[in-house]
Design an enzyme around this catalytic site. Structure first.
Site, PDB file in Angstrom:
ATOM      1  N   GLY A   1       7.429  -1.105  10.976  1.00 11.05           N
ATOM      2  CA  GLY A   1       6.920   0.000  11.654  1.00 11.05           C
ATOM      3  C   GLY A   1       7.133   1.533  10.844  1.00 11.05           C
ATOM      4  O   GLY A   1       7.706   1.659  10.875  1.00 11.05           O
ATOM      5  N   SER A   2       5.808   2.130  11.100  1.00 14.58           N
ATOM      6  CA  SER A   2       5.703   3.190  10.421  1.00 14.58           C
ATOM      7  C   SER A   2       4.641   4.165  11.057  1.00 14.58           C
ATOM      8  O   SER A   2       4.040   4.065  11.293  1.00 14.58           O
ATOM      9  CB  SER A   2       5.783   3.124   9.516  1.00 14.58           C
ATOM     10  OG  SER A   2       4.882   1.835   8.536  1.00 14.58           O
ATOM     11  N   ARG A   3       4.386   5.224   9.856  1.00 16.15           N
ATOM     12  CA  ARG A   3       3.278   6.195  10.315  1.00 16.15           C
ATOM     13  C   ARG A   3       2.251   6.627   9.304  1.00 16.15           C
ATOM     14  O   ARG A   3       3.231   6.788   8.753  1.00 16.15           O
ATOM     15  CB  ARG A   3       3.956   6.953  11.036  1.00 16.15           C
ATOM     16  CG  ARG A   3       2.915   8.367  11.432  1.00 16.15           C
ATOM     17  CD  ARG A   3       4.148   9.374  11.948  1.00 16.15           C
ATOM     18  NE  ARG A   3       2.913  10.700  11.909  1.00 16.15           N
ATOM     19  CZ  ARG A   3       2.435  10.830  13.188  1.00 16.15           C
ATOM     20  NH1 ARG A   3       1.998  10.635  14.144  1.00 16.15           N
ATOM     21  NH2 ARG A   3       1.227  12.007  13.136  1.00 16.15           N
TER      22      ARG A   3
ATOM     23  N   LEU B   1       4.670   7.788   6.071  1.00 12.75           N
ATOM     24  CA  LEU B   1       6.042   8.013   6.649  1.00 12.75           C
ATOM     25  C   LEU B   1       7.363   6.871   7.014  1.00 12.75           C
ATOM     26  O   LEU B   1       6.634   5.268   8.038  1.00 12.75           O
ATOM     27  CB  LEU B   1       6.011   8.969   7.590  1.00 12.75           C
ATOM     28  CG  LEU B   1       5.452   9.915   7.344  1.00 12.75           C
ATOM     29  CD1 LEU B   1       4.886  10.904   8.507  1.00 12.75           C
ATOM     30  CD2 LEU B   1       6.389  10.881   7.203  1.00 12.75           C
TER      31      LEU B   1
ATOM     32  N   LEU C   1       2.132   2.241  12.953  1.00 13.82           N
ATOM     33  CA  LEU C   1       2.107   1.104  12.650  1.00 13.82           C
ATOM     34  C   LEU C   1       2.958   0.030  13.202  1.00 13.82           C
ATOM     35  O   LEU C   1       4.432   0.801  12.988  1.00 13.82           O
ATOM     36  CB  LEU C   1       2.247   1.173  11.079  1.00 13.82           C
ATOM     37  CG  LEU C   1       1.189   1.101  10.047  1.00 13.82           C
ATOM     38  CD1 LEU C   1       0.771   2.276   9.720  1.00 13.82           C
ATOM     39  CD2 LEU C   1       1.244   0.485   9.158  1.00 13.82           C
TER      40      LEU C   1
END
Length: 214
Positions: free
Chosen positions: A181-183, A151, A94
């Site tokens: 921002g991430s996953r 995450l 993301l």
């Protein structure tokens, strides 16, 4: 027209928005240009915390993306926290321009929710799945158990959980979000037919990523 803003999601930004509004107002008396910068940051933050409604496919065998973003990885590996079995992991990265709400990939009951402390590597780093701060969820129904892992990234530093163990969620319902921002990872049964590939952009709660066998 589908709703773009939700009070629950926007409330996660209330302190950020308040500070930016005060800075924009106060800096106007010092420098209008500086005030415009803070105003732009205020508008960007409102846009970041947007949370549009999505059409959700009705077929109970279809698995949808748990987050907006770009498919960064599709690999087979063991999921040792919940399923303790070999699975197919679909990783979604993301960016700060994606919607950051996380949504249930299937109709199901939340049977597992566990936070893990960790560091904040870039969400594109291959080691982030094992080392970064995370929240792991499991959604269970009669067809399958799907594990989802939120995450943090180098920028994202807060995982938000809205749902609890025992909650029954419909596919596409929100269960949490990650700031900036991430996953997000989905761990799928090996017998699920995957429809996405690395590089595809998906929409949480709407894009079909796999199908369970009948």
């Amino acid at each position: 027209m589908p709703s773009v803003m939700r009070a629950q999601t926007l409330s996660e930004a209330r302190w950020i928005l308040l500070i930016l509004a005060l800075l924009a107002t106060g800096s106007w008396f010092v420098s209008p240009w500086l005030s415009l910068i803070f105003l732009a940051l205020f508008l960007f933050t409102v846009g970041f915390f947007r949370d549009p409604d999505r059409p959700v496919p009705a077929d109970p065998n279809l698995i949808v993306a748990a987050a907006d973003g770009t498919v960064s990885e599709i690999v087979e590996l063991d999921e040792n926290e919940v399923l303790k079995a070999k699975t197919r992991r679909v990783g979604i990265f993301l960016s700060i321009f994606d919607v950051h709400t996380n949504r249930a990939p299937i109709d199901g009951r939340i049977v597992y929710r566990q936070h893990r402390d960790g560091i904040c590597l870039d969400a594109r780093d291959p080691h982030c799945s094992d080392k970064n701060e995370a929240m792991t969820w499991a959604f269970e129904n009669l067809r399958a158990t799907i594990v989802v892992r939120q995450l943090t990234g180098a920028i994202a530093r807060r995982i938000v959980a809205w749902a609890e163990i025992g909650d029954e969620l419909k596919k596409g319902e929100r269960f949490g979000m990650i700031r900036f921002g991430s996953r997000t990872e989905l761990y799928l049964p090996l017998n699920a037919e995957v429809f996405v590939k690395v590089g595809d952009h998906v929409l949480g709660g709407s894009t079909i990523i796999a199908r369970l066998p009948n």
